[in-house]
Scaffold this active site. Structure first.
Site, mmCIF file in Angstrom:
data_model
loop_
_atom_site.group_PDB
_atom_site.id
_atom_site.type_symbol
_atom_site.label_atom_id
_atom_site.label_comp_id
_atom_site.label_asym_id
_atom_site.label_seq_id
_atom_site.Cartn_x
_atom_site.Cartn_y
_atom_site.Cartn_z
ATOM 1 C CB VAL A 35 4.511 -35.412 -26.596
ATOM 2 C CG1 VAL A 35 4.954 -35.342 -28.034
ATOM 3 C CG2 VAL A 35 5.601 -34.894 -25.687
ATOM 4 C CB SER A 36 3.145 -29.981 -25.114
ATOM 5 O OG SER A 36 3.951 -30.130 -23.967
ATOM 6 C CB THR A 37 6.856 -27.914 -28.279
ATOM 7 O OG1 THR A 37 5.998 -27.968 -29.420
ATOM 8 C CG2 THR A 37 8.271 -27.626 -28.742
#
Length: 282
Positions: A35-37
């Site tokens: 998951v990206s920020t």
């Protein structure tokens, strides 16, 4: 019946061993989460939701999930091999510890089609590992799966490009109206919580001091040295250097302006106009 040569017997034994090894790990899987920020708060992309989907799929199809590895807060544009979590995936693959890599969606592997397809091909060719998306019902071990995987990867990359361009367009419009169009909040300002800037009453005097000393003819080094001597922390909470003094002096935000340079498909748009925020210096 002709007697097999020693070389042939060795090859047959090696093939038998390799077949046994492949059969041993045939039902072993590793789950990969990313998951990206920017996605952490979005519905359906959290790490627990990805893991839940992967575990449910493994149970349903009879795969033994030996490990679940994750890369939290890592962009899909980062090469998989350069991510801490995926590096462990590659290590396990090299050790022939599993044969199926499970992801909730293929865009968890990579947003960029070249990264996604290359990584898939390398896992298959080098380690005999296929990738399955547990929500897209695609297995890269089959020809049709590889074809669909390529199409989905291309769609994910196109979606990301559209989002980037849409975001950039919104920033350009905001800057064109004199608004703060993103980036690091300048030293001496605070966010107003609505995408704008408020003067930081604690740091604004430091900004004015720097401009006053510069106007009096002091060098960048002299200004930095005086701030350090007085124990004034820099924007990053450390020492001042001529470089960050210069950066501050050259930022037009302090005189009440906004300035941005946007590059879209080779076209450059330079926005430099009066801003909607209050100025710190005259």
């Amino acid at each position: 019946m002709a007697t097999s040569s020693a070389r042939a017997r060795l090859a047959l034994r090696r093939n038998a061993v390799q077949t046994a090894q492949r059969e041993e790990v045939r039902a072993l899987a590793v789950g990969y989460l990313r998951v990206s920020t920017d996605e952490q708060a979005q519905r359906g992309n959290s790490l627990p939701e990805q893991e839940q989907a992967i575990r449910a799929y493994a149970t349903a199809v009879g795969l033994d999930l030996v490990q679940v590895l994750a890369d939290p807060g890592v962009s899909g544009t980062v090469k998989p091999a350069e991510r801490p979590g995926f590096s462990q995936v590659l290590q396990l693959a090299a050790e022939r510890r599993f044969s199926v890599l499970l992801v909730k969606r293929f865009d968890r592997l990579a947003r960029n089609i070249a990264l996604a397809v290359t990584t898939s091909a390398e896992l298959d060719t080098d380690h005999g590992v296929t990738i399955r998306s547990v929500t897209e019902a695609i297995d890269t071990g089959s020809p049709s799966g590889k074809l669909i995987f390529g199409v989905l990867s291309a769609m994910a990359e196109q979606e990301r490009s559209v989002i980037i361009e849409r975001t950039k367009g919104g920033r350009m419009q905001k800057a064109g109206r004199g608004g703060f169009a993103g980036g690091v909040i300048p030293y001496g300002y605070l966010s107003d919580g609505k995408g704008g800037l408020l003067i930081d009453v604690e740091r604004a005097p430091i900004v004015r001091r720097i401009f006053d000393e510069n106007g009096a003819g002091r060098t960048l080094k002299s200004i930095a040295d005086s701030l350090n001597a007085d124990g004034v922390p820099s924007p990053k909470g450390k020492r001042w250097w001529p470089s960050n003094v210069s950066y501050l002096l050259n930022n037009q935000v302090y005189s009440g302006k906004v300035e941005y340079v946007f590059v879209t498909d080779g076209a450059v748009t330079h926005v430099n106009r009066q801003g909607a925020h209050a100025r710190i210096v005259r």
